[in-house]
Motif scaffolding. Structure first.
Motif, short mmCIF file in Angstrom:
data_model
loop_
_atom_site.label_atom_id
_atom_site.label_comp_id
_atom_site.label_asym_id
_atom_site.label_seq_id
_atom_site.Cartn_x
_atom_site.Cartn_y
_atom_site.Cartn_z
N TRP A 164 0.84 -1.19 0.00
CA TRP A 164 0.00 0.00 0.00
C TRP A 164 0.88 1.24 0.00
O TRP A 164 1.96 1.26 0.58
CB TRP A 164 -0.87 0.05 1.25
N SER A 165 0.39 2.30 -0.64
CA SER A 165 1.06 3.59 -0.58
C SER A 165 0.02 4.70 -0.69
O SER A 165 -1.07 4.48 -1.23
CB SER A 165 2.10 3.73 -1.69
N MET A 166 0.37 5.87 -0.19
CA MET A 166 -0.50 7.03 -0.32
C MET A 166 -0.14 7.72 -1.63
O MET A 166 0.96 8.23 -1.79
CB MET A 166 -0.34 7.98 0.86
N SER A 175 2.93 3.92 4.23
CA SER A 175 2.94 2.79 3.30
C SER A 175 2.94 1.49 4.09
O SER A 175 3.13 1.47 5.30
CB SER A 175 4.15 2.86 2.37
N TYR A 194 -5.38 6.22 -1.89
CA TYR A 194 -4.41 5.18 -1.52
C TYR A 194 -4.40 4.12 -2.62
O TYR A 194 -5.44 3.74 -3.15
CB TYR A 194 -4.77 4.56 -0.18
N THR A 208 -7.14 1.64 -6.58
CA THR A 208 -7.08 2.73 -5.61
C THR A 208 -8.33 2.79 -4.75
O THR A 208 -9.40 2.33 -5.13
CB THR A 208 -6.91 4.08 -6.32
#
Length: 315
Positions: A164-166, A175, A194, A208
């Motif tokens: 996961w990442s923003m 993350s 995200y 997303t």
């Protein structure tokens, strides 16, 4: 306990298989007549070509998949429309399987009967599958201070790595290298988009989630406004809130409505504007802008005053 052996007779060729479907040896042949080829790795959706050499004095030949006959010479035994004959001559026997899927993975055997003895060539097919995200958290709307958990599940072969990442606004500090992203006591600056990424050596799949964080209004300090009698005066109010705030204007304790005494109130997103088209002496005084949403309210005061300017004496 030894694996049980099954004898399969096809088109005049007698071949033995252990229970898992691997060739042991043909009757009357030496172990050297069985050839094991290197594994073939292919991606899901591609076309697989299976080829084995023939040679002189071949009387019968066949391709098998786990003891099921696909082709015996030119005769197609498989009912799968994806399977077809490419080449059959003195040199080679080639078939193809189109749009390969995971169910096609396994052992394939080319069995050849010559005038002297039978021989087999076997190959193991490994099907790789690009990652696909199957289960993803829905878009979320939460209140500031809530604990948030985002989940992302995917499959593929080899098994994909999930992270996961923003994405927007970008924030490298937020993350996760797992299926779960936990955000405790979420604040308004953690709102955004995200991205879940599932990747293996074949491909990458991304999806997303939009995370909306609700919070009560905060109002910018009001700026006092000086206006000459008879001139146009504008009081402005700005509020930061999610969801967007509704605005109310007051003079002392009395609420002002649009059109009251020729006053216009205009709201546009985070801004509200109160306009006097012809300021009179009675208009001077203290005004309060109140911003309200379902989580709370905030206010600021603005003074409308006579700036002492006139046509004769300009400021």
């Amino acid at each position: 306990m030894k694996n049980p052996v099954y004898w399969v007779v096809l088109a005049g060729i007698s071949i033995a298989f252990i229970q898992q479907g691997l060739p042991v040896r043909s009757q009357g042949e030496s172990q050297s007549d069985n050839k094991q080829m290197d594994n073939i790795t292919i991606r899901q959706g591609e076309t697989l070509f299976l080829s084995c050499s023939q040679g002189d004095f071949v009387t019968h030949t066949a391709w098998l998949n786990r003891s099921s006959i696909l082709y015996a010479g030119e005769d197609k035994w498989s009912v799968d429309p994806r399977v077809s004959l490419v080449t059959l001559n003195q040199d080679e026997f080639t078939i193809k399987i189109e749009d390969v899927d995971l169910t096609d993975e396994g052992q394939y055997i080319c069995a050849v009967q010559t005038s002297s003895r039978p021989r087999t060539t076997s190959v193991h097919i490994i099907v790789q599958v690009p990652p696909k995200i199957l289960n993803l958290s829905k878009d979320l709307v939460v209140n500031e201070g809530s604990n948030v958990i985002l989940m992302c599940l995917a499959n593929g072969k080899p098994e994909p790595a999930i992270g996961w990442s923003m994405l927007s606004p970008s924030d490298d500090s937020l993350s996760s290298d797992s299926e779960i992203l936990e955000i405790p006591f979420i604040s308004r600056n953690r709102a955004g988009v995200y991205e879940c990424t599932a990747a293996n050596e074949i491909a990458v799949d991304t999806q997303t989630v939009e995370l909306t964080v609700n919070y009560p209004p905060s109002v910018s300090d009001g700026k006092d406004v000086g206006v000459t009698l008879g001139q146009r005066g504008v009081l402005q109010c700005e509020a930061d809130a999610v969801p967007e705030a509704d605005f109310e204007w007051y003079r002392d304790d009395r609420r002002i409505f649009n059109g009251f005494d020729g006053i216009e109130i205009e709201d546009a997103g985070a801004f509200s504007k109160l306009t006097f088209f012809n300021v009179s002496e009675a208009d001077y005084g203290n005004y309060t802008c109140v911003a309200i949403n379902k989580l709370g309210s905030a206010n600021t005061s603005i003074i409308l005053y006579d700036d002492g300017c006139s046509i004769i004496h300009c400021c």
